[in-house]
Enzyme design. Structure first.
Site, mmCIF file in Angstrom:
data_model
loop_
_atom_site.group_PDB
_atom_site.id
_atom_site.type_symbol
_atom_site.label_atom_id
_atom_site.label_comp_id
_atom_site.label_asym_id
_atom_site.label_seq_id
_atom_site.Cartn_x
_atom_site.Cartn_y
_atom_site.Cartn_z
ATOM 1 N N ARG A 174 0.834 -1.208 0.000
ATOM 2 C CA ARG A 174 0.000 0.000 0.000
ATOM 3 C C ARG A 174 0.867 1.257 0.000
ATOM 4 O O ARG A 174 1.885 1.310 0.700
ATOM 5 C CB ARG A 174 -0.921 0.024 1.226
ATOM 6 C CG ARG A 174 -2.000 -1.017 1.123
ATOM 7 C CD ARG A 174 -3.094 -0.913 2.162
ATOM 8 N NE ARG A 174 -3.791 -2.183 2.181
ATOM 9 C CZ ARG A 174 -4.677 -2.574 1.260
ATOM 10 N NH1 ARG A 174 -5.026 -1.758 0.285
ATOM 11 N NH2 ARG A 174 -5.224 -3.772 1.323
ATOM 12 N N ASP A 175 0.424 2.256 -0.761
ATOM 13 C CA ASP A 175 1.126 3.535 -0.778
ATOM 14 C C ASP A 175 0.987 4.193 0.593
ATOM 15 O O ASP A 175 -0.094 4.230 1.177
ATOM 16 C CB ASP A 175 0.538 4.441 -1.871
ATOM 17 C CG ASP A 175 1.469 5.590 -2.204
ATOM 18 O OD1 ASP A 175 2.032 5.593 -3.314
ATOM 19 O OD2 ASP A 175 1.643 6.487 -1.336
ATOM 20 N N ILE A 176 2.075 4.734 1.096
ATOM 21 C CA ILE A 176 2.100 5.324 2.437
ATOM 22 C C ILE A 176 1.294 6.631 2.486
ATOM 23 O O ILE A 176 0.846 7.051 3.555
ATOM 24 C CB ILE A 176 3.572 5.545 2.869
ATOM 25 C CG1 ILE A 176 3.720 5.536 4.376
ATOM 26 C CG2 ILE A 176 4.152 6.796 2.247
ATOM 27 C CD1 ILE A 176 5.174 5.455 4.835
ATOM 28 N N ASN A 199 4.630 7.152 -13.199
ATOM 29 C CA ASN A 199 5.237 8.472 -13.310
ATOM 30 C C ASN A 199 6.663 8.264 -13.828
ATOM 31 O O ASN A 199 7.362 7.345 -13.376
ATOM 32 C CB ASN A 199 5.276 9.170 -11.949
ATOM 33 C CG ASN A 199 3.872 9.506 -11.456
ATOM 34 O OD1 ASN A 199 2.972 9.775 -12.247
ATOM 35 N ND2 ASN A 199 3.675 9.482 -10.146
ATOM 36 N N HIS A 208 7.726 1.540 -10.553
ATOM 37 C CA HIS A 208 6.522 1.056 -9.851
ATOM 38 C C HIS A 208 5.285 1.483 -10.615
ATOM 39 O O HIS A 208 5.228 2.581 -11.165
ATOM 40 C CB HIS A 208 6.470 1.570 -8.410
ATOM 41 C CG HIS A 208 6.669 3.040 -8.272
ATOM 42 N ND1 HIS A 208 7.913 3.637 -8.337
ATOM 43 C CD2 HIS A 208 5.786 4.049 -8.103
ATOM 44 C CE1 HIS A 208 7.785 4.937 -8.214
ATOM 45 N NE2 HIS A 208 6.495 5.231 -8.079
#
Ligand code: AMP
Ligand code: ZN
Length: 110
Positions: free
Chosen positions: A30-32, A88, A101
């Site tokens: 999970r993205d922080i 990105n 990622h």
């Protein structure tokens, strides 16, 4: 493992993260700092700086990132409601962690 790379350290369990899935070639956590109710990162274990650095030998892992993203969307119950997948690329593209990622975001109320 690349020295000073946060994602390499997460992959090596030197740094904690909220792991969702792992196999021999990639990890999912999970993205922080989530930008949506569901925000997860699908990350190859091989240190590749960005999309710009991919070579032909990486074709299989890139394909697997997408197919695992599809499975994760289902597991996170956003398949039907819909989601976005994006990379990105370099600073101008918003990349801040220079280890490839794939972002998966979704889960908005409509
Ligand atoms: P990017 O801008 O594409 O490089 O995205 C990097 C993402 O990694 C951002 O959305 C950050 O919130 C996320 N991030 C940074 N550090 C961590 C961490 N330790 N654990 C999980 N996600 C992180
Ligand atoms: Zn790395």
């Amino acid at each position: 493992m690349e020295k000073d790379c946060i994602f390499c350290k997460i992959i090596d369990k030197e740094l904690p993260s909220d792991f969702i899935y792992e196999n021999d070639r990639l990890v999912v956590f999970r993205d922080i700092n989530p930008h949506a109710p569901v925000h997860i990162l699908i990350v190859p274990k091989k240190h590749i700086r960005s999309i710009n650095d991919l070579t032909e030998e990486d074709n299989e892992i890139v394909s697997e990132l997408i197919s695992v993203a599809k499975d994760m969307a289902k597991q996170e119950s956003v398949s039907e409601s819909g989601y976005k997948l994006f990379f990105n690329v370099e600073r101008g593209g918003g990349q801040v962690i220079f280890h490839l990622h794939l972002h998966l975001i979704g889960g908005w109320k409509r």
